[in-house]
Design a protein around this motif. Structure first.
Motif, mmCIF file in Angstrom:
data_model
loop_
_atom_site.group_PDB
_atom_site.id
_atom_site.type_symbol
_atom_site.label_atom_id
_atom_site.label_comp_id
_atom_site.label_asym_id
_atom_site.label_seq_id
_atom_site.Cartn_x
_atom_site.Cartn_y
_atom_site.Cartn_z
ATOM 1 N N THR A 283 0.827 -1.204 0.000
ATOM 2 C CA THR A 283 0.000 0.000 0.000
ATOM 3 C C THR A 283 0.863 1.256 0.000
ATOM 4 O OG1 THR A 283 -1.808 -1.131 1.120
ATOM 5 C CG2 THR A 283 -1.788 1.264 1.255
ATOM 6 N N PHE A 284 2.059 1.172 0.597
ATOM 7 C CA PHE A 284 2.983 2.303 0.570
ATOM 8 C C PHE A 284 3.239 2.746 -0.872
ATOM 9 C CE2 PHE A 284 7.316 4.041 0.438
ATOM 10 C CZ PHE A 284 7.254 4.999 1.441
ATOM 11 N N GLY A 285 3.396 1.778 -1.777
ATOM 12 C CA GLY A 285 3.579 2.117 -3.186
ATOM 13 C C GLY A 285 2.352 2.777 -3.777
ATOM 14 N N LEU A 286 1.171 2.309 -3.385
ATOM 15 C CA LEU A 286 -0.066 2.925 -3.875
ATOM 16 C C LEU A 286 -0.193 4.356 -3.372
ATOM 17 C CD1 LEU A 286 -2.813 2.859 -5.275
ATOM 18 C CD2 LEU A 286 -3.756 1.730 -3.244
ATOM 19 N N VAL A 287 0.194 4.596 -2.121
ATOM 20 C CA VAL A 287 0.171 5.950 -1.564
ATOM 21 C C VAL A 287 1.022 6.878 -2.426
ATOM 22 C CG1 VAL A 287 0.831 7.381 0.409
ATOM 23 C CG2 VAL A 287 -0.255 5.162 0.798
ATOM 24 N N ALA A 288 2.205 6.394 -2.800
ATOM 25 C CA ALA A 288 3.130 7.237 -3.561
ATOM 26 C C ALA A 288 2.660 7.481 -4.982
ATOM 27 C CB ALA A 288 4.525 6.602 -3.568
ATOM 28 N N THR A 289 2.220 6.423 -5.674
ATOM 29 C CA THR A 289 1.853 6.598 -7.085
ATOM 30 C C THR A 289 0.518 7.323 -7.239
ATOM 31 O OG1 THR A 289 1.865 5.430 -9.206
ATOM 32 C CG2 THR A 289 0.568 4.445 -7.442
ATOM 33 N N SER A 290 -0.352 7.238 -6.224
ATOM 34 C CA SER A 290 -1.603 8.001 -6.268
ATOM 35 C C SER A 290 -1.405 9.412 -5.732
ATOM 36 C CB SER A 290 -2.686 7.291 -5.448
ATOM 37 O OG SER A 290 -2.333 7.246 -4.072
ATOM 38 N N LEU A 294 0.376 10.922 3.337
ATOM 39 C CA LEU A 294 0.143 10.006 4.447
ATOM 40 C C LEU A 294 1.379 9.927 5.331
ATOM 41 C CD1 LEU A 294 -1.939 8.031 5.674
ATOM 42 C CD2 LEU A 294 -0.787 6.205 4.402
ATOM 43 N N VAL A 295 1.164 9.949 6.641
ATOM 44 C CA VAL A 295 2.254 9.804 7.612
ATOM 45 C C VAL A 295 2.213 8.397 8.187
ATOM 46 C CG1 VAL A 295 3.228 10.607 9.800
ATOM 47 C CG2 VAL A 295 2.235 12.252 8.184
ATOM 48 N N ILE A 296 3.342 7.701 8.103
ATOM 49 C CA ILE A 296 3.467 6.337 8.618
ATOM 50 C C ILE A 296 4.561 6.346 9.685
ATOM 51 C CG2 ILE A 296 3.928 3.930 8.042
ATOM 52 C CD1 ILE A 296 3.267 4.814 5.075
ATOM 53 N N THR A 297 4.176 6.095 10.918
ATOM 54 C CA THR A 297 5.148 6.085 12.007
ATOM 55 C C THR A 297 5.660 4.670 12.215
ATOM 56 O OG1 THR A 297 4.143 7.968 13.138
ATOM 57 C CG2 THR A 297 5.491 6.504 14.466
ATOM 58 N N THR A 345 6.658 15.283 14.042
ATOM 59 C CA THR A 345 5.349 14.784 13.612
ATOM 60 C C THR A 345 4.602 15.863 12.844
ATOM 61 O OG1 THR A 345 5.242 13.310 15.531
ATOM 62 C CG2 THR A 345 3.176 13.776 14.385
ATOM 63 N N ILE A 346 4.628 17.073 13.359
ATOM 64 C CA ILE A 346 3.989 18.195 12.659
ATOM 65 C C ILE A 346 4.659 18.408 11.304
ATOM 66 C CG2 ILE A 346 3.568 20.687 12.747
ATOM 67 C CD1 ILE A 346 3.558 20.364 15.853
ATOM 68 N N GLU A 347 5.980 18.370 11.286
ATOM 69 C CA GLU A 347 6.706 18.547 10.027
ATOM 70 C C GLU A 347 6.370 17.428 9.040
ATOM 71 O OE1 GLU A 347 11.332 19.155 8.460
ATOM 72 O OE2 GLU A 347 10.902 18.986 10.603
ATOM 73 N N ALA A 348 6.200 16.211 9.547
ATOM 74 C CA ALA A 348 5.873 15.084 8.673
ATOM 75 C C ALA A 348 4.542 15.310 7.969
ATOM 76 C CB ALA A 348 5.836 13.787 9.486
ATOM 77 N N PHE A 349 3.552 15.799 8.696
ATOM 78 C CA PHE A 349 2.252 16.084 8.075
ATOM 79 C C PHE A 349 2.376 17.189 7.026
ATOM 80 C CE2 PHE A 349 0.385 13.803 11.692
ATOM 81 C CZ PHE A 349 -0.643 13.120 11.068
ATOM 82 N N ASN A 350 3.154 18.214 7.331
ATOM 83 C CA ASN A 350 3.329 19.302 6.368
ATOM 84 C C ASN A 350 4.040 18.817 5.100
ATOM 85 O OD1 ASN A 350 2.035 21.203 7.951
ATOM 86 N ND2 ASN A 350 3.909 22.011 8.851
ATOM 87 N N LEU A 351 5.089 18.018 5.266
ATOM 88 C CA LEU A 351 5.807 17.502 4.101
ATOM 89 C C LEU A 351 4.911 16.586 3.278
ATOM 90 C CD1 LEU A 351 9.302 16.690 5.662
ATOM 91 C CD2 LEU A 351 8.806 18.470 3.984
ATOM 92 N N ALA A 352 4.133 15.754 3.957
ATOM 93 C CA ALA A 352 3.256 14.819 3.247
ATOM 94 C C ALA A 352 2.277 15.569 2.349
ATOM 95 C CB ALA A 352 2.503 13.943 4.248
ATOM 96 N N GLU A 353 1.678 16.632 2.879
ATOM 97 C CA GLU A 353 0.680 17.357 2.087
ATOM 98 C C GLU A 353 1.324 18.312 1.091
ATOM 99 O OE1 GLU A 353 -3.544 17.261 3.880
ATOM 100 O OE2 GLU A 353 -2.448 18.925 4.777
ATOM 101 N N LYS A 354 2.426 18.908 1.467
ATOM 102 C CA LYS A 354 3.075 19.859 0.565
ATOM 103 C C LYS A 354 3.589 19.161 -0.696
ATOM 104 C CE LYS A 354 6.508 23.595 0.597
ATOM 105 N NZ LYS A 354 7.495 24.334 1.443
ATOM 106 N N TYR A 355 4.080 17.912 -0.506
ATOM 107 C CA TYR A 355 4.663 17.193 -1.649
ATOM 108 C C TYR A 355 3.833 15.984 -2.068
ATOM 109 C CZ TYR A 355 8.525 20.264 -0.661
ATOM 110 O OH TYR A 355 9.298 21.389 -0.446
ATOM 111 N N GLN A 356 2.675 15.775 -1.427
ATOM 112 C CA GLN A 356 1.742 14.714 -1.799
ATOM 113 C C GLN A 356 2.471 13.374 -1.948
ATOM 114 O OE1 GLN A 356 -0.560 16.087 -5.200
ATOM 115 N NE2 GLN A 356 -0.600 18.151 -4.359
ATOM 116 N N THR A 357 3.109 12.990 -0.859
ATOM 117 C CA THR A 357 3.917 11.771 -0.879
ATOM 118 C C THR A 357 3.943 11.163 0.514
ATOM 119 O OG1 THR A 357 6.024 10.911 -1.749
ATOM 120 C CG2 THR A 357 6.146 12.822 -0.310
#
Length: 580
Positions: A283-290, A294-297, A345-357
């Motif tokens: 699913t990690f691959g699906l998250v990236a290609t779509s 998403l933040v995965i701890t 954790t806050i930075e992880a959410f920002n990076l995830a949404e800023k770069y959609q990855t």
């Protein structure tokens, strides 16, 4: 007298070791003392040796050390397990009425205090309070005002009624009075109290708190040591901020639920450990290609396979860097302190949404279960910034539509980041698939489109390297010829190890790296040093391999992989040996 006190309680799993340790740690924190805890526990619910250790001082403490001053031994094995750390002047509190302690003699130069823990607990209302009797005895030994225990006891047992609280307070006082009346001894301890105000929390709790501060609205997870406490912290709290926690049937379901919530526009997260990451990889691959944020701890533990679930290790680095079929853009963040777990954790959410990855946020068992004190201002909510990236609304949607007014969720852009439309956005209807797709999200095997989309997704990392600050943290002598590099939770131990090295006239420059990918370029730092040592908790030196790959320079290595975290004095010896 030592400037700090090292205390422990040990016994069998199921004997209330953890709750007793937390009560004492909280009492010390509320008394204005710094606290650093560590745990040793078996991978089962009942039976097996377990211990809870507390190091406390009026000054900041960042690690455990190889010294034990006061030990509550509920079993004789507890003494055997800690024998190497006991010293001249140490105190052991035990119950001589227990069969296994009937002929017990304390080791040479160690003071043994035979306290009838069970009998005194029964006098206070029940044998179950024997650990609280022991805490009262510790207060007398360490010259720690027993009133400081009261607030912790009230917090722990308040929900069970006033009588239970009062019984526990009485149990503690009986323990203190017994030591005072029965032993004519002068103990070389003085637990000074202050008016300072501290927050006491562990890494899992800090991650949960950071998720709430970041605006996380959905968490899905499956219980697994040592990541479960992230879910435990969020449950009952995140609901107050409009969020939801779902305990899934397994890790596959957890990441798929989190992915679904993220596609719906919610800031979403899951947490697990190494075996769970294995299951989440597809699913990690699906998250990236779509291109879904998403933040995965990943809270690491000893592996491989089930390994040692309750022991320390940093062995998942390569898994997070390279796991997955095909080439997947990602970010990997590794907080270096418990407080940094909150901010990263806050930075992880920002990076995830800023770069959609997808973003891996990784801690380890030592950091996850370690309670540590911090000043409240370390968690300044007013300083939290939220960046949701390229979200477009109805007014902007036309810029990202084709001639048929179809939205392009995978539009090719210079920075690699496409526009993002939440469900319900007028004109923003779209689809995404795990198959390779064009700008509209429709599957394709066109060779030119394939290259275009792969390059676009990879460009996100390049853009982030240009726009974000992926710097290391630096300590020690900036002009030293001795360079020590580490990542993750080893930072605090290394800072204290430098004090030991300084006593031996060995100065070092320490670089603590919180970013694994992308990561800072250390080439110039290594070229300026004569000796370079990389410190990490794994057998093969996974981060050292990265350093050598990046800088084309061989480095020395200090590795520990026996399941126990580094200790400051031990680490100082190891570094000095490598430098020599």
């Amino acid at each position: 007298m030592h400037e700090d006190l090292n205390w422990a309680i040990g016994g069998e799993a199921g004997d209330g070791i953890d709750s007793t340790g937390k009560i004492f740690a909280q009492a010390l924190s509320r008394a204005g003392r710094h606290v650093f805890t560590s745990k040793d526990f078996a991978s089962r619910i009942r039976g097996g040796y377990t211990a809870y250790k507390v190091r406390t001082s009026v000054d900041k403490v960042r690690s455990v050390v190889d010294r034990l001053d006061v030990l509550i031994a509920l079993t004789e094995r507890t003494v055997d397990e800690n024998l190497d750390e006991l010293h001249d002047g140490s105190v052991i509190i035990y119950d001589g009425e227990r069969t296994e302690f009937s002929d017990f003699e304390a080791p040479d130069d160690v003071t043994g205090l035979d306290v009838p823990l069970k009998s005194l607990a029964e006098d206070a209302g029940g044998a179950i309070m024997r650990n609280i009797v022991a805490l009262g005895a510790v207060c007398e030994v360490a010259d720690f005002p027993i009133e400081n225990l009261d607030e912790s006891l009230e917090k722990k047992f308040g929900g069970k009624g006033e009588k239970i609280v009062e019984n526990n307070k009485e149990a503690a006082r009986l323990g203190a009075e017994y030591v005072e009346e029965e032993f004519d001894l002068a103990f070389d301890f003085d637990l000074e109290t202050t008016d300072n105000d501290y927050v006491l929390l562990n890494g899992d709790e800090a991650i949960g708190m950071g998720a709430i501060a970041a605006g996380c609205k959905f968490y899905a997870g499956y219980p697994i040591t040592p990541a479960t406490d992230v879910m435990t912290y969020l449950k009952g709290r995140i609901e107050n901020f409009g969020g939801h926690v779902v305990q899934a049937e397994d890790e596959l379901a957890a990441i798929n639920m989190a992915l679904g919530a993220a596609r719906a526009g919610a800031r979403s997260m899951t947490a697990t450990s190494g075996p769970g990451i294995d299951l989440m990889t597809e699913t990690f691959g699906l998250v990236a290609t779509s291109e879904t944020p998403l933040v995965i701890t990943n809270v690491m533990r000893s592996g491989p396979s089930t390994g040692m679930p309750t022991k320390q290790e940093q062995g998942d680095l390569n898994q997070m860097l390279y796991g997955g079929h095909g080439e997947i853009p990602r970010f990997v963040l590794a907080p270096t302190t418990v407080a940094e777990c909150f901010w990263k954790t806050i930075e992880a959410f920002n990076l995830a949404e800023k770069y959609q990855t997808p973003v891996y946020l990784t801690a380890d068992l030592a950091m996850a279960v370690t309670e540590q004190t911090f000043e409240p201002e370390k968690f300044d909510m007013d300083a939290v910034e939220i960046d949701r990236g390229k979200v477009v609304d109805e007014d902007e949607i036309s810029k990202w539509q084709n001639e048929k007014d179809q939205f392009k969720p995978h539009a090719v852009t210079a920075d690699g980041v496409s526009p993002r439309a939440f469900p319900g956005t007028e004109g923003g209807v779209h689809m995404s698939t795990g198959l390779e797709h064009d700008e509209l999200g429709r599957r394709t095997e066109d060779v030119d489109v394939r290259v275009e989309q792969v390059d676009k997704r990879q460009q996100k990392v390049t853009t982030a390297e240009e726009e974000e600050d992926f710097s290391y943290r630096e300590f020690g002598n900036p002009d030293s010829d001795n360079l020590v590099i580490s990542w993750g939770s080893n930072e605090g131990t290394l800072i204290e190890a430098m004090d030991y090295l300084d006593q031996e006239d060995v100065d070092v420059r320490l670089l603590s790296v919180p970013y694994i990918f992308p990561r800072p370029d250390l080439t110039e730092d290594i070229e300026a040093a004569e000796e370079v040592v990389v410190v990490e908790c794994n057998a093969t030196g996974q981060f050292a391999d990265l350093v050598e790959h990046d800088t084309l320079t061989r480095v020395k290595r200090v590795n520990k992989y026996n399941g126990v975290q580094f200790k400051a004095d031990e680490l100082a010896d190891d570094i000095q040996e490598e430098l020599a």
